[in-house]
Write an enzyme that holds these catalytic residues in place. Structure first.
Site, PDB file in Angstrom:
ATOM      1  N   LYS A 105       0.802  -1.225   0.000  1.00  0.00           N
ATOM      2  CA  LYS A 105       0.000   0.000   0.000  1.00  0.00           C
ATOM      3  C   LYS A 105       0.840   1.283   0.000  1.00  0.00           C
ATOM      4  CE  LYS A 105      -4.231  -1.749   2.155  1.00  0.00           C
ATOM      5  NZ  LYS A 105      -5.241  -1.493   3.209  1.00  0.00           N
ATOM      6  N   ASP A 131     -10.106   3.078   2.497  1.00  0.00           N
ATOM      7  CA  ASP A 131     -10.212   2.330   3.750  1.00  0.00           C
ATOM      8  C   ASP A 131     -10.909   3.130   4.844  1.00  0.00           C
ATOM      9  OD1 ASP A 131      -9.058  -0.089   2.985  1.00  0.00           O
ATOM     10  OD2 ASP A 131      -7.022   0.581   3.436  1.00  0.00           O
TER      11      ASP A 131
END
Length: 284
Positions: free
Chosen positions: A72, A108
């Site tokens: 990420k 997220d």
């Protein structure tokens, strides 16, 4: 009829491990439900192979992809542009092919907070919230909580330096404290919401508990980003202590829903996505 005439597109998720990801099941079901000729695939990408993998996805004209551990942060080096929110978080979990190249986003935090609101009600501004952990998930969650106007944020982590670094990232947006764990434990009765963003309690180490539950504030919400097991030992213990509990399924579905919208321009049937994930996890 118009949907069926759309060009076929390929989407996916990259990570290691990635074989047990429920993202392909969730997204492929939703593509079929929306009558879109799209397909979503899980790509195993080992550490050290990320640059080549991203170039390969570009060469294959993939239209977008999700990014999971451990890529990420590093993936940001290989994209054409990074959304402001993702840049502040310091991590990307969703990539979209746009006219000016591949753009990195982070869904997220948005996915998590939408899930939290199902327990906490319409507003979080006046809640006192403790976040356990200071990794990528914690950064996304805290950034979105700060964006939503939460005024009382506390972060604690095994490594105090990481908690302090996280505090610095969002200090312009929120009044956030970075507190050593022993001190935060003493403050447990003051927190309205406690969020575990660590892997403590995740399968196979299901007996581990990230936070004590013997001094919880009445009505406290204990929220775990873990969804395997569906109800961790910590959530079970917190529930017995009278707390409201929230597992990580809602965050997983929520971040997927926001990614789906970015790729297609369509807000998906979130209830259906949730039901698909729960079916595959063996829950109701």
């Amino acid at each position: 009829m118009e949907k069926n005439m759309q060009a076929e597109k390929l989407f996916g998720v990259i990570g290691d491990p990635v074989g047990h990801s429920l993202s392909p099941v969730m997204h492929n079901d939703q593509f079929a439900f929306q009558e879109l000729p799209y397909y979503y695939h899980a790509f195993l990408v080992k550490p050290g192979e990320l640059k080549e993998a991203v170039n390969g996805l570009k060469a294959l004209h993939v239209s977008g992809f999700n990014v999971t551990v451990p890529h990420k942060i590093e993936v940001m080096n290989y994209l054409d542009s990074i959304d402001e929110e993702a840049r502040m978080i310091g991590a990307v979990n969703t990539v979209v092919k746009e006219e000016n190249g591949w753009i990195g986003y982070n869904t997220d935090g948005k996915g998590y907070v939408e899930s939290l609101l199902t327990k906490a009600g319409e507003t979080l501004e006046n809640s006192s919230i403790l976040v356990i952990g200071a990794g990528g998930a914690a950064r996304a969650v805290i950034s979105e909580l700060a964006r939503r106007g939460v005024r009382q944020l506390t972060v604690t982590n095994r490594t105090s330096a990481k908690a302090e670094a996280l505090k610095e990232r969002v200090s312009e947006r929120a009044d956030i404290r970075a507190v050593p764990t022993p001190e935060a434990e003493k403050d447990t009765p003051s927190f309205d919401i406690i969020i575990n963003t660590t892997s403590v309690g995740m399968s196979p180490h299901v007996d581990n508990i990230p936070w004590r539950t013997d001094h919880l504030k009445p009505g406290c919400i204990c929220s775990d980003l873990i969804y395997n097991p569906l109800k961790t030992a910590w959530l079970q213990e917190a529930e017995r202590a009278g707390a409201q509990v929230l597992n990580g399924v809602g965050m997983f579905v929520g971040q997927g829903a926001f990614a789906f919208q970015k790729w297609t321009g369509i807000w998906p049937d979130v209830d259906r996505m949730h039901a698909v994930v729960m079916h595959h996890l063996g829950g109701n």
